[in-house]
Each structure stands twice: as C-alpha cells, then as structure tokens.
Design a protein around this motif. Sequence first.
Motif, PDB file in Angstrom:
ATOM      1  N   CYS A 151       0.814  -1.222   0.000  1.00  0.00           N
ATOM      2  CA  CYS A 151       0.000   0.000   0.000  1.00  0.00           C
ATOM      3  C   CYS A 151       0.846   1.270   0.000  1.00  0.00           C
ATOM      4  CB  CYS A 151      -0.930   0.014   1.211  1.00  0.00           C
ATOM      5  SG  CYS A 151      -2.323  -1.126   1.091  1.00  0.00           S
TER       6      CYS A 151
ATOM      7  N   SER B  62       0.380   4.423  -2.449  1.00  0.00           N
ATOM      8  CA  SER B  62       0.026   5.726  -1.876  1.00  0.00           C
ATOM      9  C   SER B  62       0.869   6.831  -2.491  1.00  0.00           C
ATOM     10  CB  SER B  62       0.239   5.703  -0.352  1.00  0.00           C
ATOM     11  OG  SER B  62      -0.581   4.726   0.257  1.00  0.00           O
TER      12      SER B  62
ATOM     13  N   TRP C  74      -0.380   7.592  -5.944  1.00  0.00           N
ATOM     14  CA  TRP C  74      -1.619   8.367  -5.917  1.00  0.00           C
ATOM     15  C   TRP C  74      -1.374   9.831  -5.576  1.00  0.00           C
ATOM     16  CZ3 TRP C  74      -5.970   4.996  -3.234  1.00  0.00           C
ATOM     17  CH2 TRP C  74      -6.258   3.922  -4.069  1.00  0.00           C
ATOM     18  N   ILE C  75      -0.437  10.083  -4.660  1.00  0.00           N
ATOM     19  CA  ILE C  75      -0.172  11.457  -4.241  1.00  0.00           C
ATOM     20  C   ILE C  75       0.330  12.301  -5.408  1.00  0.00           C
ATOM     21  CG2 ILE C  75       1.366  12.871  -2.804  1.00  0.00           C
ATOM     22  CD1 ILE C  75       1.144  10.641  -0.674  1.00  0.00           C
TER      23      ILE C  75
ATOM     24  N   ILE D 280      -5.762  11.450  -2.966  1.00  0.00           N
ATOM     25  CA  ILE D 280      -5.055  11.770  -1.715  1.00  0.00           C
ATOM     26  C   ILE D 280      -5.961  11.480  -0.515  1.00  0.00           C
ATOM     27  CG2 ILE D 280      -4.189  13.678  -0.306  1.00  0.00           C
ATOM     28  CD1 ILE D 280      -2.959  14.834  -2.853  1.00  0.00           C
TER      29      ILE D 280
ATOM     30  N   VAL E   9      -6.223   7.690   0.057  1.00  0.00           N
ATOM     31  CA  VAL E   9      -5.055   6.941   0.518  1.00  0.00           C
ATOM     32  C   VAL E   9      -5.330   6.163   1.813  1.00  0.00           C
ATOM     33  CG1 VAL E   9      -2.740   7.196   1.527  1.00  0.00           C
ATOM     34  CG2 VAL E   9      -3.265   8.252  -0.671  1.00  0.00           C
TER      35      VAL E   9
ATOM     36  N   LEU F 218      -6.857   2.669   1.380  1.00  0.00           N
ATOM     37  CA  LEU F 218      -6.083   1.550   0.850  1.00  0.00           C
ATOM     38  C   LEU F 218      -5.859   0.459   1.896  1.00  0.00           C
ATOM     39  CD1 LEU F 218      -3.192   2.928  -1.401  1.00  0.00           C
ATOM     40  CD2 LEU F 218      -4.823   1.145  -1.988  1.00  0.00           C
TER      41      LEU F 218
END
Length: 354
Positions: free
Chosen positions: A36, A40, A43-44, A68, A71, A74
Amino acid sequence: MAGALETLCGQAYGAGQYQRLGTYTHGAIISLILVCFPISILWIYIDKILILLGQDPLISAEACKFLIWLVPTLFPYAILQLIIRYLLSQSLIFPMLWSSIVVLVLHVPICWALVFRLGFGTAGAALAIGTSYTLNVIILGLYMYHSKACEKTRVTFSGDVLTSIKEFMRFAIPSAVMICLTVTALHCYIPYSFGAAASTRVSNELGAGNPQAAKTSILVASALGVVEVIIAITTLMCSRTVLGYAFGNEKELVDYVKDITPLLCFTIFADTIQAILSGVAIGSGWQHVGAYITLGSYYLAGIPMALILCFVAHLNGKGLWSGLIIGSFVQCILLTLAAKSRERIFVGEIADEE
C-alpha cells in the motif's frame, strides 16, 4: 494480489491444516500493507503523471485530490480483501453478506452527509468510501475473533508468519496480473461470484485429495455460468432497441448501442467463461500459468487483432472491441486446455501415491 489467499487458505482448509489459515492470513496482511505504501506515493503524485500523459490539468488536479483523500482507504481495503478470502475458503458466506448490507445502509447517508451536507465534495466521497471499508473490516474482524465457526482457523501471529510471506507473494503477483486484465464491466461480478465459489470448492477438494469432487465443482459452476449467460444475453438482445436510452436521448447514440449489443453479448459470454476458469486456476494454485495465458491472449492475440480490425479493416470502435473479444476467447480456450492438463496431472499423482 489477495487472490493468492484463495489458493493457500482454500487448500489448507481442505487438507485439514486449519492453523495455517491464520498463518497465511497474517502474512498476507503484512505483505499487502507494505504494498500500500508505494501505491500511496503513486496516488499522491498522480496529477503530474496524468498531465504527462496528456490529461486535462483541471481533471488531473481533481483526480489527485480524490486519491489523496482515498489513501487512508487503501489499508482497510487491503485487509478487507484478505478477510474475505479467509472466510470464503471456509464457505462462510453469510457473515460477509450481512456485513455488506449493514455497511451499504450506513454508507449512503454517510456519503450524502459528507458530500452535500458538510460540503466536502470529492474529498467527502473518498472519506465515505474509507469509512465504509473500515466499518466492514471491524464487523468481519469481530466475527473472526469471536465466532465459533472460526475457532479452528483463528488468525494468530506466530513465527511462521514471516516465512509465509514468500509463499504468498509467489501466488499474489500472477493473481494480480490475471485480475487486472479481465475485470471490465459490472456484469463481471456475477460470473466472478461463480468463479469465487469454484475457487473455494476446488481448493478445498484438492487440499483434501478429492480430484473427482473438484471436477464436479467445476461442472456445477460452469452449468450455472451457462444459465446466467443465456439469461443475460437474451435480456440484452430483447432490449437492444431501448438500451441506448440509458446513456442518452440522441437517436444516433441509441442506434449505435443497438448495433454494438451483439458485441456486448459476445463479451459477456467470454467474460463469464473466463471468470469461472480463472477461479478454477486460483483454486488449483496455477496462477502463474493463468498470468502467462492472460498476457499472451491479450498482447499477442487480442491487441494485434484489435489494431488490424480498427485501422486496417477500418471497423473503428467495433474493430477494437472485436479484437479484445478475440483475446478473451483465446484466453478461455487456453485456460480450458490448462485446466484439463492440470486435472490429468493431479489424477496421475493420486494414482502414483495409491
């Protein structure tokens, strides 16, 4: 990646090695929590990646904002997927059903409140999703630790957990490849449920050394899939003249949807067969073979044919779709051949042991 637990827990349960379910599940939780973190980070910074790929900056910024806030989701989502496999391998279906119903009933007002009442918008939607997954994990976690049905397979931490991570990852990566390339539409959830049931029964029976019972489970899942696909295709073909109104009122759109409905029917048929066979593959523990078949079917057959039909034969969108359907059928054929080969090998191993 959580699909690996279907193989490990399913076969361990079938073999009567109940404590190994707890060991595998704990190792899987550690593995997916670690996975994860890089997701993360991706994704950020997703807005920069999307802009680099040519996406509109405003859309990219909104997508980044949503992800964000997503996150934190997840981590409970990863744990939830593993708990589902843990329960599924023991055929404990109803706890998951009731938990999902409770969470759904709570999700709707929570989502409405966060998005509209409190004005959080996109961020509120992400928070609502995270809240729902967390509630689901809490409910199922309490069931796991307090239900007598899980007494033999209770998830406990032991020294074998760390060593089980390597075994989990060996199945997890090809499982991810199989799933990521095949889940394409809402309808897939129906045959996916047949595939999940087949995976559980096949892994249980193979773990118990009952290849004939595993074969029977495959036949039952296939029969259910045939009945469901006939109903789905018949419904679509009968409603093809009005189906387009679900997407808009323009006559051109409605007519186009009518024209491509046969392609949709072929897709549903292929997806149903593929979902069931993928479940059998996972239950049998040959995800690596399934991953190679999936990659080969789409990248060596489906995509090249899609390009030829679209740009050489000038079939445009229909050509692209037809190419992917060809890839799906190639995948189904190869998975069927692999399943038959696996069955012969397993029966031969049982005969040798006897």
